[in-house]
Write a protein that holds these residues in place. Structure first.
Motif, PDB file in Angstrom:
ATOM      1  N   SER A 101       0.857  -1.189   0.000  1.00 59.01           N
ATOM      2  CA  SER A 101       0.000   0.000   0.000  1.00 59.01           C
ATOM      3  C   SER A 101       0.886   1.229   0.000  1.00 59.01           C
ATOM      4  O   SER A 101       2.107   1.147   0.141  1.00 59.01           O
ATOM      5  CB  SER A 101      -0.931  -0.013   1.226  1.00 59.01           C
ATOM      6  OG  SER A 101      -0.175   0.033   2.420  1.00 59.01           O
ATOM      7  N   THR A 103       1.509   4.859   1.932  1.00 61.77           N
ATOM      8  CA  THR A 103       1.226   5.559   3.185  1.00 61.77           C
ATOM      9  C   THR A 103       0.836   7.011   2.903  1.00 61.77           C
ATOM     10  O   THR A 103       1.131   7.552   1.833  1.00 61.77           O
ATOM     11  CB  THR A 103       2.448   5.543   4.116  1.00 61.77           C
ATOM     12  OG1 THR A 103       3.448   6.443   3.583  1.00 61.77           O
ATOM     13  CG2 THR A 103       3.037   4.144   4.247  1.00 61.77           C
ATOM     14  N   ASN A 153      -3.705  -4.683   4.841  1.00 59.85           N
ATOM     15  CA  ASN A 153      -3.763  -3.397   5.514  1.00 59.85           C
ATOM     16  C   ASN A 153      -4.578  -2.423   4.666  1.00 59.85           C
ATOM     17  O   ASN A 153      -4.580  -2.499   3.442  1.00 59.85           O
ATOM     18  CB  ASN A 153      -2.354  -2.846   5.763  1.00 59.85           C
ATOM     19  CG  ASN A 153      -1.474  -2.939   4.526  1.00 59.85           C
ATOM     20  OD1 ASN A 153      -1.635  -2.182   3.572  1.00 59.85           O
ATOM     21  ND2 ASN A 153      -0.533  -3.876   4.521  1.00 59.85           N
ATOM     22  N   LYS A 154      -5.301  -1.524   5.319  1.00 61.36           N
ATOM     23  CA  LYS A 154      -6.133  -0.546   4.624  1.00 61.36           C
ATOM     24  C   LYS A 154      -6.010   0.805   5.327  1.00 61.36           C
ATOM     25  O   LYS A 154      -6.317   0.941   6.511  1.00 61.36           O
ATOM     26  CB  LYS A 154      -7.597  -0.996   4.619  1.00 61.36           C
ATOM     27  CG  LYS A 154      -8.485  -0.128   3.767  1.00 61.36           C
ATOM     28  CD  LYS A 154      -8.214  -0.326   2.277  1.00 61.36           C
ATOM     29  CE  LYS A 154      -8.597  -1.707   1.826  1.00 61.36           C
ATOM     30  NZ  LYS A 154      -8.503  -1.900   0.375  1.00 61.36           N
ATOM     31  N   TRP A 155      -5.544   1.811   4.569  1.00 62.70           N
ATOM     32  CA  TRP A 155      -5.387   3.150   5.124  1.00 62.70           C
ATOM     33  C   TRP A 155      -6.714   3.909   5.067  1.00 62.70           C
ATOM     34  O   TRP A 155      -7.439   3.848   4.076  1.00 62.70           O
ATOM     35  CB  TRP A 155      -4.331   3.916   4.343  1.00 62.70           C
ATOM     36  CG  TRP A 155      -2.942   3.404   4.568  1.00 62.70           C
ATOM     37  CD1 TRP A 155      -2.285   2.461   3.835  1.00 62.70           C
ATOM     38  CD2 TRP A 155      -2.052   3.801   5.605  1.00 62.70           C
ATOM     39  NE1 TRP A 155      -1.035   2.242   4.354  1.00 62.70           N
ATOM     40  CE2 TRP A 155      -0.854   3.053   5.441  1.00 62.70           C
ATOM     41  CE3 TRP A 155      -2.131   4.720   6.657  1.00 62.70           C
ATOM     42  CZ2 TRP A 155       0.238   3.202   6.295  1.00 62.70           C
ATOM     43  CZ3 TRP A 155      -1.040   4.865   7.503  1.00 62.70           C
ATOM     44  CH2 TRP A 155       0.125   4.115   7.317  1.00 62.70           C
ATOM     45  N   VAL A 160      -3.773   3.163   9.420  1.00 62.64           N
ATOM     46  CA  VAL A 160      -3.883   1.913   8.690  1.00 62.64           C
ATOM     47  C   VAL A 160      -4.507   0.873   9.612  1.00 62.64           C
ATOM     48  O   VAL A 160      -4.147   0.768  10.789  1.00 62.64           O
ATOM     49  CB  VAL A 160      -2.506   1.435   8.164  1.00 62.64           C
ATOM     50  CG1 VAL A 160      -1.517   1.145   9.292  1.00 62.64           C
ATOM     51  CG2 VAL A 160      -2.668   0.220   7.260  1.00 62.64           C
ATOM     52  N   GLY A 183       2.149   2.404  10.543  1.00 63.77           N
ATOM     53  CA  GLY A 183       2.415   1.090   9.968  1.00 63.77           C
ATOM     54  C   GLY A 183       3.497   0.319  10.678  1.00 63.77           C
ATOM     55  O   GLY A 183       3.885  -0.769  10.229  1.00 63.77           O
TER      56      GLY A 183
END
Length: 330
Positions: A101, A103, A153-155, A160, A183
């Protein structure tokens, strides 16, 4: 007059168009290509766009489970020609389930779990790595708790979120919701999200109104997938049983609000398919089976230039390999 008004209102409701979430999505496979098969076993993908390039990550090893597991990073400008730019290895663990992902600070974040070579203090430990260019990566940061496998993971709104599932031999199985601002340091949001049955792999989507949806895999006899929904601060959840077994879930929301899920389906044969998810009624409808079969799944979806871009792995051509598909929708 009152009855006439009610009748007119009913007719207007019947004539009104379906809401965006209710409209069936139409999908068309535009292309699907194998982008990596150089290792004996290639699986478990992650996909993102970063600085106008594609980055696909996945595990390589001698077998589906083997002590030499490493995380391979590929780079591409056009989604057709892919170049290996980094490989993360460990002398003490089989590295697995790569997810990638971007950041809020504009770095790439790679995460995965290490199946530790035994004897060791625990069986699994999740980790994260960071990069400014996709080629040079930081040291591993230990994240989450021992034997809690942070799967993806999902921001959202500067943080996150990740759901870890318990892998230890001692005690009951459960899933735990974490969040982190960087993270690297994760805190527990919900200690036991689901503690009945063997819940494990998951995917999160945050909508514009800050609602969080979770697509969750469960294993065991008669186990079926779950759909969870929660409002901030995401400590209370409601769950719906999808009534179908799924694997390697990837949940995605289209710009018009409709939900898609790319999952492994098991009947009548194993395949990786893109499905539409009715979040109001908890119903999963298969739309498009990707070229796949056998050992397959673990997709990631990214919308770019009006197309759904999907990374996944499959063994339908014999060797377990990494694939990249482009799908149009309407």
């Amino acid at each position: 007059m009152k009855n006439a008004s009610l009748l007119c209102l009913a007719l207007l409701c019947l004539a009104a168009p379906l809401q965006a979430n209710d409209k069936p999505v139409q999908l068309k496979l535009e292309s699907a290509q194998k982008i990596w098969d150089k290792d004996p076993h290639n699986a478990f993908t992650g996909l993102t766009r970063f600085k106008d390039k594609w980055y696909c990550v996945f595990r390589t090893g001698k077998a589906h489970v083997s002590p030499d597991g490493a995380l391979q990073v590929l780079e591409s400008k056009d989604g057709k020609d892919w170049t290996p730019v980094a490989r993360i290895t460990s002398e003490t663990a089989d590295l697995r389930d790569a997810k990638i992902s971007v950041t809020p600070e504009g770095q790439l974040m790679l995460s995965g779990a290490g199946a530790l070579h035994q004897p060791a203090p625990c069986r699994h430990q999740s980790m994260s790595w960071f990069s400014d260019d996709g080629k040079h990566w930081s040291k591993a940061h230990i994240i989450g708790d021992p034997n809690l496998w942070l799967w993806g993971n999902k921001w959202h709104d500067g943080d996150v979120y990740s759901i870890g599932y318990h892998t230890g031999k001692e005690g009951p199985r459960f899933t735990r919701l974490y969040k982190s601002s960087d993270g690297k340091n994760f805190e527990t949001v919900v200690d036991k999200l689901i503690d009945e049955g063997y819940s494990n792999e998951s995917s999160l989507v945050f909508t514009k109104d800050n609602t969080c949806y979770c697509l969750l895999r469960r294993d065991g006899k008669g186990a079926t997938g779950l759909l969870g929904v929660s409002k901030p601060p995401y400590t209370k959840w409601e769950w719906k049983d999808l009534g179908i077994k799924i694997g390697g879930p990837e949940l995605f929301q289209l710009p018009d609000g409709r939900f898609l899920a790319t999952v492994r389906l098991y009947s009548p044969k194993v395949r990786t398919s893109i499905c539409q998810l009715d979040v109001e009624n908890g119903k999963l409808t298969e739309l498009l089976a990707l070229p796949s079969g056998g050992d397959t799944s673990y997709a990631n979806m990214v919308l770019h230039d009006g197309l759904l871009n999907v990374s996944y792995y499959s063994s339908h051509e014999g060797k377990t390999s990494i694939y990249f598909a482009k799908v149009s929708y309407k």
